[in-house]
Design a protein around this motif. Structure first.
Motif, PDB file in Angstrom:
ATOM      1  N   ALA A 184     -15.298  -4.059  10.931  1.00 15.03           N
ATOM      2  CA  ALA A 184     -15.904  -3.849   9.621  1.00 15.03           C
ATOM      3  C   ALA A 184     -15.261  -2.669   8.903  1.00 15.03           C
ATOM      4  O   ALA A 184     -15.007  -2.715   7.687  1.00 15.03           O
ATOM      5  CB  ALA A 184     -17.405  -3.632   9.761  1.00 15.03           C
ATOM      6  N   ILE A 185     -14.985  -1.593   9.628  1.00 11.96           N
ATOM      7  CA  ILE A 185     -14.341  -0.427   9.015  1.00 11.96           C
ATOM      8  C   ILE A 185     -12.916  -0.771   8.604  1.00 11.96           C
ATOM      9  O   ILE A 185     -12.446  -0.379   7.523  1.00 11.96           O
ATOM     10  CB  ILE A 185     -14.350   0.774   9.990  1.00 11.96           C
ATOM     11  N   ARG A 186     -12.229  -1.515   9.446  1.00  9.67           N
ATOM     12  CA  ARG A 186     -10.839  -1.854   9.123  1.00  9.67           C
ATOM     13  C   ARG A 186     -10.741  -2.708   7.858  1.00  9.67           C
ATOM     14  O   ARG A 186      -9.899  -2.488   6.996  1.00  9.67           O
ATOM     15  CB  ARG A 186     -10.169  -2.567  10.309  1.00  9.67           C
ATOM     16  N   SER A 203      -3.406   7.602  -2.956  1.00 11.26           N
ATOM     17  CA  SER A 203      -4.148   7.829  -1.714  1.00 11.26           C
ATOM     18  C   SER A 203      -5.578   7.345  -1.905  1.00 11.26           C
ATOM     19  O   SER A 203      -6.001   7.016  -3.023  1.00 11.26           O
ATOM     20  CB  SER A 203      -4.150   9.308  -1.329  1.00 11.26           C
ATOM     21  N   ILE A 204      -6.329   7.302  -0.800  1.00 10.02           N
ATOM     22  CA  ILE A 204      -7.766   7.044  -0.866  1.00 10.02           C
ATOM     23  C   ILE A 204      -8.489   8.246  -0.269  1.00 10.02           C
ATOM     24  O   ILE A 204      -7.921   9.001   0.518  1.00 10.02           O
ATOM     25  CB  ILE A 204      -8.175   5.755  -0.140  1.00 10.02           C
ATOM     26  N   GLU A 221     -14.063   7.915  10.617  1.00  9.14           N
ATOM     27  CA  GLU A 221     -12.837   8.629  10.253  1.00  9.14           C
ATOM     28  C   GLU A 221     -11.646   8.149  11.086  1.00  9.14           C
ATOM     29  O   GLU A 221     -10.550   7.919  10.565  1.00  9.14           O
ATOM     30  CB  GLU A 221     -13.031  10.137  10.447  1.00  9.14           C
ATOM     31  N   GLU A 222     -11.864   8.007  12.378  1.00  9.22           N
ATOM     32  CA  GLU A 222     -10.787   7.600  13.281  1.00  9.22           C
ATOM     33  C   GLU A 222     -10.228   6.222  12.915  1.00  9.22           C
ATOM     34  O   GLU A 222      -9.010   6.045  12.774  1.00  9.22           O
ATOM     35  CB  GLU A 222     -11.318   7.577  14.721  1.00  9.22           C
ATOM     36  N   ILE A 223     -11.122   5.249  12.759  1.00  7.14           N
ATOM     37  CA  ILE A 223     -10.678   3.880  12.496  1.00  7.14           C
ATOM     38  C   ILE A 223     -10.103   3.760  11.091  1.00  7.14           C
ATOM     39  O   ILE A 223      -9.061   3.111  10.884  1.00  7.14           O
ATOM     40  CB  ILE A 223     -11.840   2.883  12.691  1.00  7.14           C
ATOM     41  N   ALA A 224     -10.760   4.369  10.105  1.00  6.28           N
ATOM     42  CA  ALA A 224     -10.274   4.277   8.722  1.00  6.28           C
ATOM     43  C   ALA A 224      -8.900   4.911   8.578  1.00  6.28           C
ATOM     44  O   ALA A 224      -8.028   4.378   7.881  1.00  6.28           O
ATOM     45  CB  ALA A 224     -11.273   4.927   7.770  1.00  6.28           C
ATOM     46  N   ALA A 225      -8.685   6.056   9.227  1.00 11.61           N
ATOM     47  CA  ALA A 225      -7.381   6.712   9.148  1.00 11.61           C
ATOM     48  C   ALA A 225      -6.285   5.843   9.747  1.00 11.61           C
ATOM     49  O   ALA A 225      -5.177   5.737   9.195  1.00 11.61           O
ATOM     50  CB  ALA A 225      -7.434   8.064   9.853  1.00 11.61           C
ATOM     51  N   ASP A 226      -6.589   5.207  10.862  1.00 13.52           N
ATOM     52  CA  ASP A 226      -5.596   4.344  11.500  1.00 13.52           C
ATOM     53  C   ASP A 226      -5.279   3.133  10.629  1.00 13.52           C
ATOM     54  O   ASP A 226      -4.106   2.738  10.491  1.00 13.52           O
ATOM     55  CB  ASP A 226      -6.117   3.889  12.863  1.00 13.52           C
ATOM     56  N   GLU A 227      -6.307   2.549  10.016  1.00 14.56           N
ATOM     57  CA  GLU A 227      -6.073   1.378   9.170  1.00 14.56           C
ATOM     58  C   GLU A 227      -5.321   1.750   7.892  1.00 14.56           C
ATOM     59  O   GLU A 227      -4.429   1.018   7.442  1.00 14.56           O
ATOM     60  CB  GLU A 227      -7.402   0.702   8.820  1.00 14.56           C
ATOM     61  N   ALA A 228      -5.679   2.883   7.291  1.00 13.27           N
ATOM     62  CA  ALA A 228      -4.971   3.324   6.080  1.00 13.27           C
ATOM     63  C   ALA A 228      -3.495   3.569   6.380  1.00 13.27           C
ATOM     64  O   ALA A 228      -2.615   3.213   5.582  1.00 13.27           O
ATOM     65  CB  ALA A 228      -5.631   4.587   5.521  1.00 13.27           C
ATOM     66  N   LYS A 229      -3.212   4.148   7.547  1.00 13.77           N
ATOM     67  CA  LYS A 229      -1.817   4.356   7.950  1.00 13.77           C
ATOM     68  C   LYS A 229      -1.092   3.026   8.075  1.00 13.77           C
ATOM     69  O   LYS A 229       0.053   2.874   7.625  1.00 13.77           O
ATOM     70  CB  LYS A 229      -1.774   5.115   9.276  1.00 13.77           C
ATOM     71  N   ALA A 230      -1.762   2.031   8.674  1.00 19.06           N
ATOM     72  CA  ALA A 230      -1.159   0.705   8.808  1.00 19.06           C
ATOM     73  C   ALA A 230      -0.921   0.063   7.449  1.00 19.06           C
ATOM     74  O   ALA A 230       0.037  -0.714   7.273  1.00 19.06           O
ATOM     75  CB  ALA A 230      -2.055  -0.186   9.663  1.00 19.06           C
ATOM     76  N   GLN A 231      -1.764   0.387   6.474  1.00 18.86           N
ATOM     77  CA  GLN A 231      -1.615  -0.153   5.126  1.00 18.86           C
ATOM     78  C   GLN A 231      -0.596   0.628   4.293  1.00 18.86           C
ATOM     79  O   GLN A 231      -0.257   0.215   3.170  1.00 18.86           O
ATOM     80  CB  GLN A 231      -2.971  -0.122   4.403  1.00 18.86           C
ATOM     81  N   GLY A 232      -0.131   1.754   4.824  1.00 14.76           N
ATOM     82  CA  GLY A 232       0.853   2.550   4.107  1.00 14.76           C
ATOM     83  C   GLY A 232       0.281   3.377   2.980  1.00 14.76           C
ATOM     84  O   GLY A 232       1.004   3.759   2.051  1.00 14.76           O
ATOM     85  N   ILE A 233      -1.019   3.691   3.048  1.00 16.69           N
ATOM     86  CA  ILE A 233      -1.684   4.495   2.018  1.00 16.69           C
ATOM     87  C   ILE A 233      -2.248   5.752   2.669  1.00 16.69           C
ATOM     88  O   ILE A 233      -3.045   5.659   3.610  1.00 16.69           O
ATOM     89  CB  ILE A 233      -2.833   3.713   1.350  1.00 16.69           C
TER      90      ILE A 233
END
Length: 379
Positions: A184-186, A203-204, A221-233
């Protein structure tokens, strides 16, 4: 000609009044785009509940599944106990159609006063991307006289949750559960990144409170940061209390804001107040299928039937709905028409909420006229 089927739920209070104006704008905006809007009206809301005892019929989800989108006025009436309609209609539809995104744009419009010192010369354009199915709005809670022994069940698009909670204190107590899951977070983070990219934000910003609730929001924070990195943002974080403080001092510093469910509800209303009030605050609930679009103001029963309601938020919500349906040109036309209406008028020619003398119906008529005038000009 393309046909889009829209479920219209006018709701309560000023809902029917403002939704008529949004429908008028949507019809005008699609008139020259080759799309025909077929409106299906459903009576659900306070009047239906009070006369029948039914919040939603058993086949409501099936009937709405035949539509392409839902356009909602407002739900709520003082004659009905708080929570019955909100949970029975709004949350049922959000969860039933897995509308995991609550989208709430907040921007400053021409002639709409912004109650922030030093706002002149700054562009204020914020977007709250709120997770819409988890957190403390899961609907999981209980009260007890000294103890709680509660079965836990929740159906979501991603999973079925089952379990139980057993607590003992010896005192009257209440418990409300907040849940967050990685998928859900991703998916909401990926959505925020997509909108940020479309807006041109680099950025977001995540609203958090991990210092006080590390299990729930530290995980976020942990999951959102990892997903944002994967999205390149790039993703930044800010405690939600600090966010509220800084937003009323320099709202022009904010762009795309990603929020867990509870924080998103609070922050988006704050942002609406900063940018001129709920009368220009649109909202949408989106997922991978059917979406539901509504102004974020309430049903305001105290002014229902007085021609004082400001329909601009409902009109802007109709624009969000059309955009979600791929009718991008029509959506842009509605946005431009609202801005043009506000730019061309002042004083008594503004809606009553903004200190003018123009009633609900007349505002809708004027915006529709502008849509017809500029429709050919919108790329």
């Amino acid at each position: 000609m393309t046909v889009k089927i829209i479920a219209q739920i006018a709701g309560d209070g000023i809902g029917p009044e403002v939704i008529r104006q949004g429908r008028k704008a949507a019809d005008a905006a699609t008139a020259k785009t080759g799309t025909d809007l077929e409106w299906r009206t459903f009576p659900w809301g306070a009047s239906h509940y009070l006369s029948t005892g039914e919040v939603l019929p058993d086949d409501a989800v099936d009937r709405l599944s035949e539509c392409d989108s839902i356009y909602l006025g407002a739900i709520g009436d003082p004659k009905v106990k708080p929570g019955i309609l909100e949970r029975g209609i709004l949350l049922t539809l959000r969860f039933g159609f897995d509308m995991y995104v609550n989208l709430r744009p907040a921007r400053a419009f021409p002639k709409v006063p912004v109650p922030i010192a030093g706002a002149d010369g700054h562009s204020i354009d914020m977007l709250v991307v709120r997770e819409n199915t988890e957190d403390l709005y899961m609907g999981l809670g209980a009260t007890g006289d000294g103890s709680i022994d509660e079965a836990i069940e929740a159906e979501r698009g991603l999973y079925d949750l089952t379990g139980s909670v057993k607590l003992e204190t010896g005192h009257r107590m209440a418990m409300q559960m907040g849940i967050a899951t990685e998928p859900a977070i991703r998916r909401i983070t990926a959505t925020a990144c997509r909108f940020a990219r479309g807006r041109g934000d680099d950025s977001i910003l995540l609203a958090t409170k991990a210092n006080a609730m590390p299990q729930l929001y530290g995980f976020w924070e942990e999951i959102a940061a990892d997903e944002a990195k994967a999205q390149g943002i790039p993703m930044e974080t800010m405690n939600v209390d600090a966010m509220c403080y800084h937003a009323v001092r320099s709202p022009w510093d904010f762009g795309t804001v990603l929020c867990p469910n509870l924080f998103g509800d609070i922050v988006s209303d704050l942002f609406a107040g900063i940018t001129g009030g709920l009368g220009v605050a649109a909202g949408g609930n989106l997922g991978d299928g059917l979406g539901m679009f509504e102004p974020i103001h309430g049903s305001a029963p105290d002014i229902a039937g007085t021609d004082r309601a400001n329909p601009l938020a409902a009109i802007l919500s109709a624009g969000l709905m059309l955009d979600s349906l791929g009718e991008h040109r029509a959506a842009k036309t509605i946005d431009r028409a609202v801005e043009t209406f506000l730019s061309e008028n002042d004083g008594d020619d503004l809606p009553r909420e903004m200190g003018g003398q123009v009633g609900t119906e007349a505002v809708g008529d004027r915006v529709a006229e502008i849509i017809e005038r500029i429709g050919e000009e919108t790329p």
